[in-house]
Design an enzyme around this catalytic site. Structure first.
Site, PDB file in Angstrom:
ATOM      1  N   ASP A  11       0.890  -1.159   0.000  1.00  9.48           N
ATOM      2  CA  ASP A  11       0.000   0.000   0.000  1.00  9.48           C
ATOM      3  C   ASP A  11       0.925   1.205   0.000  1.00  9.48           C
ATOM      4  O   ASP A  11       1.624   1.464   0.978  1.00  9.48           O
ATOM      5  CB  ASP A  11      -0.868  -0.048   1.267  1.00  9.48           C
ATOM      6  CG  ASP A  11      -1.842   1.118   1.351  1.00  9.48           C
ATOM      7  OD1 ASP A  11      -1.638   2.133   0.654  1.00  9.48           O
ATOM      8  OD2 ASP A  11      -2.794   1.019   2.138  1.00  9.48           O
ATOM      9  N   TYR A 232       0.532   0.350  14.882  1.00 14.08           N
ATOM     10  CA  TYR A 232      -0.445   0.109  13.826  1.00 14.08           C
ATOM     11  C   TYR A 232      -0.210   1.039  12.640  1.00 14.08           C
ATOM     12  O   TYR A 232      -0.172   2.244  12.787  1.00 14.08           O
ATOM     13  CB  TYR A 232      -1.879   0.320  14.336  1.00 14.08           C
ATOM     14  CG  TYR A 232      -2.905   0.109  13.237  1.00 14.08           C
ATOM     15  CD1 TYR A 232      -3.134  -1.173  12.747  1.00 14.08           C
ATOM     16  CD2 TYR A 232      -3.588   1.172  12.655  1.00 14.08           C
ATOM     17  CE1 TYR A 232      -4.040  -1.381  11.723  1.00 14.08           C
ATOM     18  CE2 TYR A 232      -4.500   0.963  11.623  1.00 14.08           C
ATOM     19  CZ  TYR A 232      -4.718  -0.314  11.160  1.00 14.08           C
ATOM     20  OH  TYR A 232      -5.601  -0.520  10.134  1.00 14.08           O
ATOM     21  N   LYS A 235      -3.446  -2.911   7.863  1.00 13.86           N
ATOM     22  CA  LYS A 235      -3.509  -4.356   8.006  1.00 13.86           C
ATOM     23  C   LYS A 235      -2.527  -4.974   7.004  1.00 13.86           C
ATOM     24  O   LYS A 235      -2.076  -4.309   6.080  1.00 13.86           O
ATOM     25  CB  LYS A 235      -4.943  -4.799   7.735  1.00 13.86           C
ATOM     26  CG  LYS A 235      -5.515  -5.872   8.661  1.00 13.86           C
ATOM     27  CD  LYS A 235      -5.185  -5.756  10.111  1.00 13.86           C
ATOM     28  CE  LYS A 235      -5.689  -6.926  10.938  1.00 13.86           C
ATOM     29  NZ  LYS A 235      -5.456  -6.756  12.354  1.00 13.86           N
TER      30      LYS A 235
HETATM   31  P1  13P Z   1      -5.344  -0.708   4.774  1.00  6.98           P
HETATM   32  O1  13P Z   1      -4.599  -1.719   5.615  1.00  6.98           O
HETATM   33  O2  13P Z   1      -5.999  -1.330   3.585  1.00  6.98           O
HETATM   34  O3  13P Z   1      -4.479   0.457   4.418  1.00  6.98           O
HETATM   35  O4  13P Z   1      -6.559  -0.173   5.641  1.00  6.98           O
HETATM   36  C1  13P Z   1      -6.245   0.460   6.835  1.00  6.98           C
HETATM   37  C2  13P Z   1      -7.428   0.922   7.608  1.00  6.98           C
HETATM   38  O5  13P Z   1      -7.231   1.399   8.687  1.00  6.98           O
HETATM   39  C3  13P Z   1      -8.783   0.785   7.049  1.00  6.98           C
HETATM   40  O6  13P Z   1      -9.768   1.323   7.913  1.00  6.98           O
HETATM   41 MG    MG Z   2      -4.273   1.933   3.109  1.00  7.15          MG
HETATM   42 MG    MG Z   3      -5.129  -2.306   1.965  1.00  3.85          MG
END
Ligand code: 13P
Ligand code: MG
Ligand code: MG
Ligand code: 13P
Length: 368
Positions: A11, A232, A235
């Site tokens: 990402d 964090y 994900k």
């Molecule tokens: P991603 O891991 O797809 O960037 O999403 C993060 C998030 O916090 C979505 O609410």
């Molecule tokens: Mg993202």
């Molecule tokens: Mg993502």
């Protein structure tokens, strides 16, 4: 002759929050990978997005963990992240957690699923790409594909698959792994992989028969961003490669495992359980509560290292029912708001932003 398929993702920034990869970034990736084909570094490639994750699918002859191929992917992500910063995209450079590339992209943030194998007379392969979830989301479908006779008819009726498969399972907390055979160790496999935030299926191997037993037939990315960043950052939206047919599960048996929208962790702020929804490429855009989590499937034939495809495999009304069920489950579980089990368990929430809130509340408590 052996071919290596590398699916490497990150990402690096997205449009409208965590929704989708900007076209400008995909164009940069395509230009750079086109150049790599011209230079003879890779044989072929395709660029995808699974929601806000930029996905580079490449074929080459350099084997897994090749510095050249990982370096190429790293440079593509770096260039795209620069553009994302310039465009003030959301989460620009999100998954590029370290500055220096030192030979291998693992441990720097991006996710990697790659395998080297002898190309068969006909080589069908499926690339799965998920958004808003974690590597353990693949445990259930990969188990079903290679070990559940109620999913995969070939385990019962095809003599070349009848002896089963071998699973390589990683403990991503303790950094160790175990090799287990199905069907004879099926219950032990499930004892581990049912705990999907800790034990993840990394690879599957054929057991006996016409395929080499040392060449994987499936591989899953298992990189955990939290472990690299210590906080964090998003994900660990995973990817997987699964080879099909002729001694392996048929493409339809592979896809059948996704007809049940099982619960995975991820979704909003990486902090919620929700159903995974198999969707066509055009719907890999997580909108409702940044979800629900999605999975796309790109089908190919490999011909002397060249990719023939993709076929957008979930672009089929046969999966409408699964999607409707996923939305029913989404609606039901969403009504729990901040309550478990919609919100992840306390143990899993340690890897989110919740501990910072609990820290603020700490001094308000008194002994009872
Ligand atoms: P991603 O891991 O797809 O960037 O999403 C993060 C998030 O916090 C979505 O609410
Ligand atoms: Mg993202
Ligand atoms: Mg993502
Ligand atoms: P075909 O006979 O069309 O090759 O199909 C075989 C098969 O594996 C279907 O699942």
């Amino acid at each position: 002759m052996k071919v290596t398929v590398s699916l490497i993702k990150a990402d690096v920034g997205s449009v409208a929050g965590h929704s989708v990869v900007a076209d400008e970034l995909k164009t940069i990736a395509e230009e750079m990978l086109n150049k790599a084909v011209e230079d003879g570094k890779i044989i072929d490639f395709r660029v995808f997005n699974a929601g806000d994750d930029l996905e580079l699918l490449m074929t080459h002859r350099k084997g897994i963990d090749s510095t050249e191929i990982h370096g190429l992917a790293w440079n593509v992500f770096r260039k795209c992240a620069e553009k994302a910063k310039e465009m003030k995209l959301y989460g620009a450079g999100q998954d590029l957690l370290k500055d220096a590339f030192s030979g291998n992209i693992r441990g720097l943030g991006p996710g990697v699923a790659e395998m080297e194998f002898t190309e068969r007379r006909s080589e069908p392969i499926v690339a799965f790409m998920m958004d808003k979830t974690e590597p353990g989301a693949f445990n259930l479908p990969i188990f079903r594909i290679f070990a559940d006779p109620f999913n995969t008819a070939g385990l019962v009726i095809d003599p070349s698959m009848h002896s089963g498969f071998v699973f390589e399972i990683w403990d991503i907390l303790e950094h160790r792994r175990v090799i287990m055979k199905a069907p004879e160790e099926m219950y032990s496999i499930l004892a581990l992989i049912g705990c999907k935030s800790r034990f993840v299926i990394k690879r599957v191997y054929p057991k006996a028969g016409k395929l080499p037993t040392d060449e994987p037939v499936a591989v899953v990315s298992t990189e955990k961003l939290y472990q690299v960043a210590g906080e964090y950052v998003g994900k660990d939206d995973p990817v997987a490669l699964v080879r099909a047919q002729s001694g392996l599960p048929a493409v339809g048996e592979i896809l059948e495992a996704f007809a049940f929208p099982h619960l995975v962790s991820g979704w909003m702020r990486g902090s919620h359980n929700g159903p995974i929804m198999p969707v066509p490429f055009r719907y890999s855009k997580c909108t409702r509560f940044d979800g629900p989590p999605r999975c796309i499937a790109a089908g190919f034939q490999i011909c002397n290292g060249k990719l023939i495809g993709p076929v957008d495999l979930f672009d089929d009304p046969a999966f409408d029912y699964t999607r409707m069920r996923a939305m029913e489950i989404a609606e039901y579980i969403r009504r729990h708001g901040p309550f478990e089990p919609h919100r992840l368990s306390a143990e899993e929430m340690e890897y989110t932003t919740l501990p910072k809130v609990l820290e603020i509340l700490k001094d308000k408590f008194e002994r009872i």
